[in-house]
Design an enzyme around this catalytic site. Structure first.
Site, PDB file in Angstrom:
ATOM      1  N   HIS A  36      -7.612   6.504   7.046  1.00  8.65           N
ATOM      2  CA  HIS A  36      -7.692   7.950   7.263  1.00  8.65           C
ATOM      3  C   HIS A  36      -9.117   8.351   8.057  1.00  8.65           C
ATOM      4  O   HIS A  36      -9.044   9.028   8.993  1.00  8.65           O
ATOM      5  CB  HIS A  36      -7.954   8.595   5.894  1.00  8.65           C
ATOM      6  CG  HIS A  36      -6.611   8.776   5.343  1.00  8.65           C
ATOM      7  ND1 HIS A  36      -5.601   7.827   4.757  1.00  8.65           N
ATOM      8  CD2 HIS A  36      -5.794   9.911   5.333  1.00  8.65           C
ATOM      9  CE1 HIS A  36      -4.466   8.156   4.375  1.00  8.65           C
ATOM     10  NE2 HIS A  36      -4.665   9.585   4.780  1.00  8.65           N
ATOM     11  N   LYS A 101      -1.777   8.536  -6.361  1.00  8.84           N
ATOM     12  CA  LYS A 101      -1.908   9.205  -7.729  1.00  8.84           C
ATOM     13  C   LYS A 101      -2.983  10.175  -7.809  1.00  8.84           C
ATOM     14  O   LYS A 101      -4.157  10.022  -7.077  1.00  8.84           O
ATOM     15  CB  LYS A 101      -2.104   7.773  -8.545  1.00  8.84           C
ATOM     16  CG  LYS A 101      -3.141   6.938  -8.206  1.00  8.84           C
ATOM     17  CD  LYS A 101      -3.435   5.907  -9.305  1.00  8.84           C
ATOM     18  CE  LYS A 101      -4.624   5.374  -9.027  1.00  8.84           C
ATOM     19  NZ  LYS A 101      -5.792   5.673  -9.719  1.00  8.84           N
TER      20      LYS A 101
END
Lengths: 178, 283
Positions: A36, A101
């Site tokens: 990322h 999550k």
């Protein structure tokens, strides 16, 4: 239990509500912290990404190594909030589904709504079980990052839960502090 | 007692086995607690999540693959007998070699980077480990090893409480820490608490507490009662399995204590996910 295909369609996204249980089949890309950061830096420099994300899915995961005979090693979700800084830029590029999550920032939730995207949760720590739903893993780029490289996974009936839907419905919205 | 020689290779083999075993085979204490919780949950989603965790742990053990892809940073608590002499190598090098072999040969994930801020380059063998060694009387070495995942490690906290905060202050800090962590540390969690000592001692005690079986309460009945009370309070929070709501937010609360300074009452909370992995051996 709803069945979805990845890449997802806008109609399927509209049909998903926070709390729904989902089985996903199709393909997705893996990326976590280091990938990322690299993609974000490319975008800041005005460069294009090594993966076309428009309409696609990113799974926040860094798998364990595969034993011989396995398509992939155990590969449960990692905590999504660490990707929050980078996520709105990717959603603006057309990223439609994120799998991870835990909670997301307000900025990410706003961007999910604005871009008509969806955030799905896999069960943290169920890595050996989740690996059973990955049928193929192919390295795409950033091999030097090891487990943090970007892979393309083919998935079949991957068990997920809709965590934040395109309307802003959020299974993590509850405040637990007294 | 005369000196006892232990070969470095014996230490390496033992450490290698500890890390492979702890990553493949969840402890009976955790597995039994998850199974009990699944029976007691009333929400379908919570039952489903706990069912996935049970299936996952069975698959990992049967196939000898990691329970979780985050096979952790290697943490060891060592009680090193002062009569032990290591031959054919040195103690810490032998431990690091055991970690290296476990993570490279055991299909465990290599999750350690060389420098925390600037380089962040993967060391490719999961070394170095974090080794806490105490020299004790005797001619044995006892090693307690845990693979600590960082989803829950990142949700840990420490606070330098002062004496007037009392037990109520201790409870509040622990409960606030768990509430703040919410769904992120992969509940149901094990809450390791360290109280007393100094800043770093409290943190070390909290880690040590996560490596104790949840079936073994604190030896001091006052702290054992506090463990039970906190577990009950935490399980009223409705964070639940995977943070999706339910009665099972924690499987256990383990407290470790140490004498402290007249001016202080440090409290550290080290949270561990349901994959609370640790094994021990004595050489």
């Amino acid at each position: 239990m709803k069945k979805i295909t990845l890449p997802i369609t806008p109609e399927q996204i509209k049909d998903l509500k926070a709390g729904d249980r989902v089985l996903a089949s199709g393909y997705l890309y893996t990326a976590r912290d280091a990938a990322h950061k690299r993609m974000y830096e490319l975008l800041q420099q005005g460069k294009s990404l090594p993966v076309e994300l428009d309409g696609q899915t990113i799974y926040y995961v860094g798998a364990a190594p595969a034993k011989p005979g396995y398509a992939v090693g155990p590969c449960g979700p990692t905590s999504s909030y660490r990707m929050d800084k980078y996520t709105p830029s990717l959603l603006d590029l057309g990223l439609k589904v994120m799998i991870g999550k835990g909670r997301r920032s307000d900025e990410v939730i706003d961007s999910i709504k604005k871009n008509g995207a969806v955030y799905l949760a896999a069960i943290g720590g169920a890595a050996a079980l989740i690996a059973k739903s990955i049928t193929k893993a192919e390295l795409i780029c950033y091999e030097d990052l090891g487990t943090e490289a970007i892979y393309r996974y083919e998935v079949h009936d991957m068990p997920l839960i809709v965590a934040i839907d395109c309307y802003g419905g959020n299974v993590y919205a509850r405040d637990f502090a007294k | 007692m005369s000196a006892r020689e232990i070969k470095a290779g014996t230490i390496t083999a033992c450490v290698k086995k500890l890390f492979m075993d702890c990553n493949y085979f969840i402890g009976d204490d955790i597995m039994n607690a998850v199974c009990r919780a699944q029976k007691e949950e009333t929400s379908g989603l919570a039952k489903d999540v706990l069912g996935q965790i049970i299936d996952n742990n069975k698959i990992a053990a049967a196939e000898e693959i990691p329970i979780c892809q985050d096979t952790g940073m290697a943490v060891l608590f060592v009680e090193y007998g002062d009569k032990v002499v290591i031959s054919e190598g040195s103690f810490e090098e032998a431990v690091e070699e055991g970690v290296r072999q476990a993570y490279t040969e055991g299909y465990l994930r290599k999750s350690v980077v060389s420098d925390p801020v600037f380089d962040r380059i993967n060391t490719k063998d999961n070394t170095p480990a974090v080794i806490h060694t105490r020299i004790v009387k005797g001619d044995k070495i006892k090693i307690t090893a845990g693979g600590k995942g960082f989803g829950s490690e990142n949700m840990s906290a420490i606070k330098m409480l002062t004496p007037s905060a009392g037990v109520e202050g201790v409870k509040k800090f622990i409960l606030d820490s768990v509430a703040y962590a919410g769904p992120n540390p992969c509940p149901p969690i094990v809450v390791g608490v360290g109280i007393g000592g100094t800043f770093e001692k409290a943190a070390q005690l909290a880690k040590k507490a996560t490596l104790r079986s949840i079936d073994t309460p604190n030896g001091d009945e006052r702290y054992a009662a506090l463990e039970r009370e906190l577990l009950e309070e935490i399980n009223k929070m409705d964070i639940g399995p995977a943070g999706l709501g339910g009665k099972t937010t924690a499987l256990g609360v383990n407290i470790e204590t140490y004498p402290t300074h007249i001016a202080g009452m440090p409290v550290a909370v080290n949270i561990c996910c349901h994959a609370c992995r640790h094994k021990e051996c004595e050489i």
